[in-house]
Design an enzyme around this catalytic site. Structure first.
Site, PDB file in Angstrom:
ATOM      1  N   LYS A  34       0.827  -1.209   0.000  1.00 55.21           N
ATOM      2  CA  LYS A  34       0.000   0.000   0.000  1.00 55.21           C
ATOM      3  C   LYS A  34       0.864   1.263   0.000  1.00 55.21           C
ATOM      4  CE  LYS A  34      -1.109   1.821   3.732  1.00 55.21           C
ATOM      5  NZ  LYS A  34      -1.573   2.217   5.061  1.00 55.21           N
ATOM      6  N   THR A  35       1.890   1.305   0.845  1.00 55.28           N
ATOM      7  CA  THR A  35       2.745   2.493   0.928  1.00 55.28           C
ATOM      8  C   THR A  35       3.459   2.746  -0.388  1.00 55.28           C
ATOM      9  OG1 THR A  35       3.067   2.093   3.295  1.00 55.28           O
ATOM     10  CG2 THR A  35       4.592   3.600   2.215  1.00 55.28           C
ATOM     11  N   ASP A 226      -4.904   8.293   2.978  1.00 52.56           N
ATOM     12  CA  ASP A 226      -4.435   6.982   3.419  1.00 52.56           C
ATOM     13  C   ASP A 226      -5.297   6.503   4.592  1.00 52.56           C
ATOM     14  OD1 ASP A 226      -2.924   4.716   3.704  1.00 52.56           O
ATOM     15  OD2 ASP A 226      -1.251   5.701   4.723  1.00 52.56           O
ATOM     16  N   GLU A 227      -5.352   5.192   4.801  1.00 57.06           N
ATOM     17  CA  GLU A 227      -6.106   4.589   5.921  1.00 57.06           C
ATOM     18  C   GLU A 227      -7.537   5.146   5.973  1.00 57.06           C
ATOM     19  OE1 GLU A 227      -4.865   2.143   7.288  1.00 57.06           O
ATOM     20  OE2 GLU A 227      -2.706   2.355   7.538  1.00 57.06           O
ATOM     21  N   GLN A 260      -9.494  -3.763   8.178  1.00 63.28           N
ATOM     22  CA  GLN A 260      -8.608  -3.247   9.215  1.00 63.28           C
ATOM     23  C   GLN A 260      -9.189  -2.002   9.890  1.00 63.28           C
ATOM     24  OE1 GLN A 260      -4.223  -3.547   8.366  1.00 63.28           O
ATOM     25  NE2 GLN A 260      -4.914  -3.997   6.293  1.00 63.28           N
ATOM     26  N   ARG A 615       0.192  -8.693  11.447  1.00 63.35           N
ATOM     27  CA  ARG A 615       1.424  -7.953  11.742  1.00 63.35           C
ATOM     28  C   ARG A 615       2.643  -8.876  11.589  1.00 63.35           C
ATOM     29  NH1 ARG A 615      -0.066  -4.085  10.058  1.00 63.35           N
ATOM     30  NH2 ARG A 615      -1.884  -5.333   9.545  1.00 63.35           N
TER      31      ARG A 615
END
Length: 751
Positions: A34-35, A226-227, A260, A615
């Protein structure tokens, strides 16, 4: 011009980067790059001729914004620093610093942190003569924060009968008065809390559509968020102000993952991402489903779990990595044994797989669970750090120094004034300060102004005069100097330097070192590259205070320090570790007992578990205990339903565990095991209508319903009044006979 870095992307990532016009929705699974997509998209926009200052990139952490800027600068050079990139709060604070006067705030307004807000609310509760036991400061602050996040002003709050009724039910019927007074006091003090940075920006846009809103609509031609699954109602309302209007090019790209979404308790709403296509029906959706982080066992376990959620954007995460290690299941007799087994497992990871401490994390549902792990890690001399403890910027000596700097910038900052008026001690007692507070409240003025209206003893009057002269002197100095020189001057002139240097204990030396470390940070701030326009080239004390007020604890973490990370799952969002241990996986702990009150929260708890296990890169362990002390009482526990939702083929389990958790299938030739608990035949309607009966009414022979196990018959009841244990035969699960402590059981009697 063809961008060479596009060759580093897979097909879906490349489309998400290069389709730049119109609304774009990127659903990014954990570890899916994603980043990289975000940074490459920004770089691609700049290479395509979009001016950096015309791009608005919103994130949720300063760390994410910083890392993104560094990565993009490697692709397109230092001009990326002119992109408006940062957290919602930092970007909105930057706009407000320029435009605040249009809504009645000074450009140098203070930003109240959580402690400042709580202090002010406590003061108001006392001022209104309300019962401090009924009006819990944290609860009131949460209500005010929730109201602001939902665009509810004090006037609207007072007229909302449902809110007033809720407050009355919670024993806080006067909350609306506290909210009104709190807002008035913040305005008088020229201060905003974190929620105000959003609410006041929305108000600024709403009240100044042509002069301000149109200006930023024209400037921000491209918006990236983002997010997005973590946005609240107000954040999305502001985004729509900038992007969704007649004639808009609607160049918005949101990146997120509904699976998430774990911050509902902060006001985040999953509806924003689930319903995005209703606002932008022509949005192009790209699903990033290839996981580059985790091994197949971990990825498949995550899919197993999240598939139980009802409303979601369907996707199937996959990976090309080697199979890797199975998931380790640690079943423990007690919570103390859980701590010991987890610590021993960490030793195994270090010795057998040569992992460093910093590559390992212990995650739990609540911060209170950290104690046992701390004790066991100390036993083995394993260094660790607990995230969720006191932040550097919350330490007393740092707060004291910051209060001086805040008052220098804004003399109306009442919280800063109260903190330092008698520190270092200058003979100004609490009773004198209380008089100032009462006068300021009655006369609608600041505490600084209130000091001019009292006949005080010569000694007290002289002390206050000297204090104000010192502040005024540094204020004049600040007008012609940068943040570091001003702060250094204030440190010496205020007496803080002398005060801290007098204490030669280990603790005293540490406090002085902390303040000197902060001064080092201010020095670094003033010497930033002049091309860094994330906060323009402003190196004043006001600019520094605005940047520092938005720092989070994880922003402060040193990635090179070698310690095991202990943190709640919420704190671990966005991080990754070679090895992760998820602890306390028991019913009523993870998932939380709160789902008994609101079954709708179960989906969010499952998303939280999904975040926890994703994670992990190589090693994942799940731990739970059969007994645990809760509020001083020993409680019998059962494995979390989330553990049971994972295919056992992905697990590495001891034989002693297998016999109690697994049963073989009926087919003797089958090597596949299944969980001892299958999903009961229990409808969603029954769950929603579930009302637990009083435990003392349950008797032998009764038919009862359990939210997890379904319908059952009470066979026996043993034990005394407080610790009665019922043996119940459930008809809809494997391994159906269960022993349950009635005190905690949540059973509904079937009439």
């Amino acid at each position: 011009m063809q961008s060479t870095f596009l060759s580093e992307l897979n097909d879906v990532q490349r489309d998400a980067v290069t389709i730049t016009d119109g609304p774009v929705m990127v659903i990014a699974g954990p570890g899916s790059g994603k980043t990289r997509v975000l940074t490459f998209r920004l770089a691609y926009l700049i290479q395509s001729g979009i001016k950096p200052h015309q791009i608005l990139s919103l994130t949720f952490t300063n760390k994410a914004a910083r890392e993104m800027t560094e990565r993009i600068s490697q692709l397109v050079g230092p001009e990326v620093r002119r992109v408006w990139s940062g957290t919602f709060h930092s970007i909105f604070a930057r706009i407000l610093r320029v435009e605040a006067s249009k809504i009645g705030y000074p450009p140098s307004f203070s930003i109240y942190d959580t402690e400042d807000s709580k202090s002010l609310i406590t003061e108001i509760i006392k001022e209104l003569n309300l019962n401090v036991k009924s009006y819990n400061t944290n609860a009131v602050r949460s209500r005010i924060s929730s109201a602001k996040s939902n665009l509810i002003t004090p006037i609207m709050y007072e007229k909302d009968t449902s809110l007033i009724e809720q407050d009355a039910e919670n024993g806080m019927p006067e909350t609306y008065r506290i909210y009104r007074k709190y807002t008035q006091n913040c305005i008088k003090a020229g201060a905003m809390d974190f929620d105000d940075l959003l609410l006041q920006l929305f108000r600024l846009f709403q009240e100044n559509p042509e002069q301000v809103l149109e200006k930023y609509r024209k400037q921000f031609r491209y918006v990236l968020v983002d997010e997005f699954q973590d946005t609240n109602y107000l954040q999305y309302a502001i985004i729509k102000k900038l992007v969704l209007y007649p004639g808009s090019p609607r160049n918005i790209c949101i990146v997120g993952d509904d699976a998430q979404s774990i911050y509902a308790f902060r006001g985040a709403t999953i509806k924003n991402i689930l319903d995005f296509e209703q606002d932008f029906p022509d949005a192009k959706m790209f699903k990033l489903e290839q996981n580059y982080r985790s091994t197949p066992h971990i990825v498949k376990a995550a899919n197993d779990v999240i598939n139980y959620n009802v409303r979601q954007i369907k996707k199937e995460i996959w990976t090309e990595k080697d199979t890797g290690h199975k998931i380790k299941l640690l079943k423990c007799a007690t919570d103390v044994e859980e701590g010991r087994k987890v610590a021993d497992y960490i030793v195994e990871l270090k010795n057998r797989y040569h992992l460093k401490n910093r590559e390992i994390a212990i995650l739990y549902r609540t911060n209170a669970q950290s104690r046992i792990f701390e004790e066991q890690l100390r036993r083995l001399n394993i260094p660790y750090k607990v995230f969720g403890g006191m932040s550097f910027y919350q330490r007393k000596e740092i707060k004291d120094f910051l209060a001086y700097l805040r008052l220098i910038i804004n003399i109306k900052d009442n919280e800063a004034f109260k903190r330092i008026i008698n520190y270092p001690k200058r003979g100004i007692g609490d009773s004198t300060v209380d008089k100032f507070i009462a006068f300021a409240a009655a006369n609608d003025c600041s505490l600084w102004e209130a000091t001019n209206h009292f006949d005080l003893s010569p000694r007290t009057a002289q002390s206050i005069k000297q204090f104000k002269l010192q502040i005024d002197e540094v204020r004049q100095f600040a007008g012609k100097s940068d943040a570091y020189n001003t702060a250094n001057y204030a440190f010496k002139l205020s007496g803080l330097s002398t005060e801290l240097k007098q204490d030669m204990t280990n603790e005293g030396i540490q406090r002085l070192e902390n303040v000197m470390s902060m001064l080092d940070g201010i020095k670094s701030f003033t010497e930033q590259d002049e091309l860094d326009e994330s906060e323009s080239s402003d190196r004043s004390l006001a600019a520094y205070l605005h940047s520092i007020s938005l720092i989070t604890e994880l922003d402060e973490a040193d990635p090179e320090s070698d310690y095991v990370h202990l943190m709640s799952v919420h704190s671990a969002k966005g991080l990754e570790f070679n090895a992760v241990i998820v602890a306390g996986l028991e019913e009523n702990l993870f998932p939380s007992y709160m789902i008994q009150k609101d079954p709708d929260q179960l989906d969010e708890e499952r998303r939280l578990f999904y975040v926890a296990i994703t994670r992990a890169k190589q090693h994942l362990a799940l731990a739970y205990a059969n007994t645990r002390y809760v509020f001083g009482n020993l409680r019998m526990c059962e494995a979390s339903r989330f553990v049971e939702e994972i295919d056992p083929e992905r697990m590495e389990i001891d034989k002693s565990i297998r016999s109690s958790v697994f049963d073989l299938t009926d087919d003797p030739k089958s090597t596949r095991q299944k969980w001892s608990l299958s999903k009961p035949k229990f409808t969603q309607e029954q769950i929603q209508n579930f009302i637990p009966s009083a435990s003392d009414l349950i008797q032998t022979g009764m038919t009862v319903i359990h939210q997890k196990f379904g319908r059952g018959k009470v066979l026996t009841i043993e034990g005394n009044k407080e610790n009665k244990v019922a043996t119940i035969l459930f008809s809809e699960i494997d391994n159906p006979q269960r022993k349950i402590i009635l005190k905690f059981a949540k059973l509904q009697i079937v009439k």
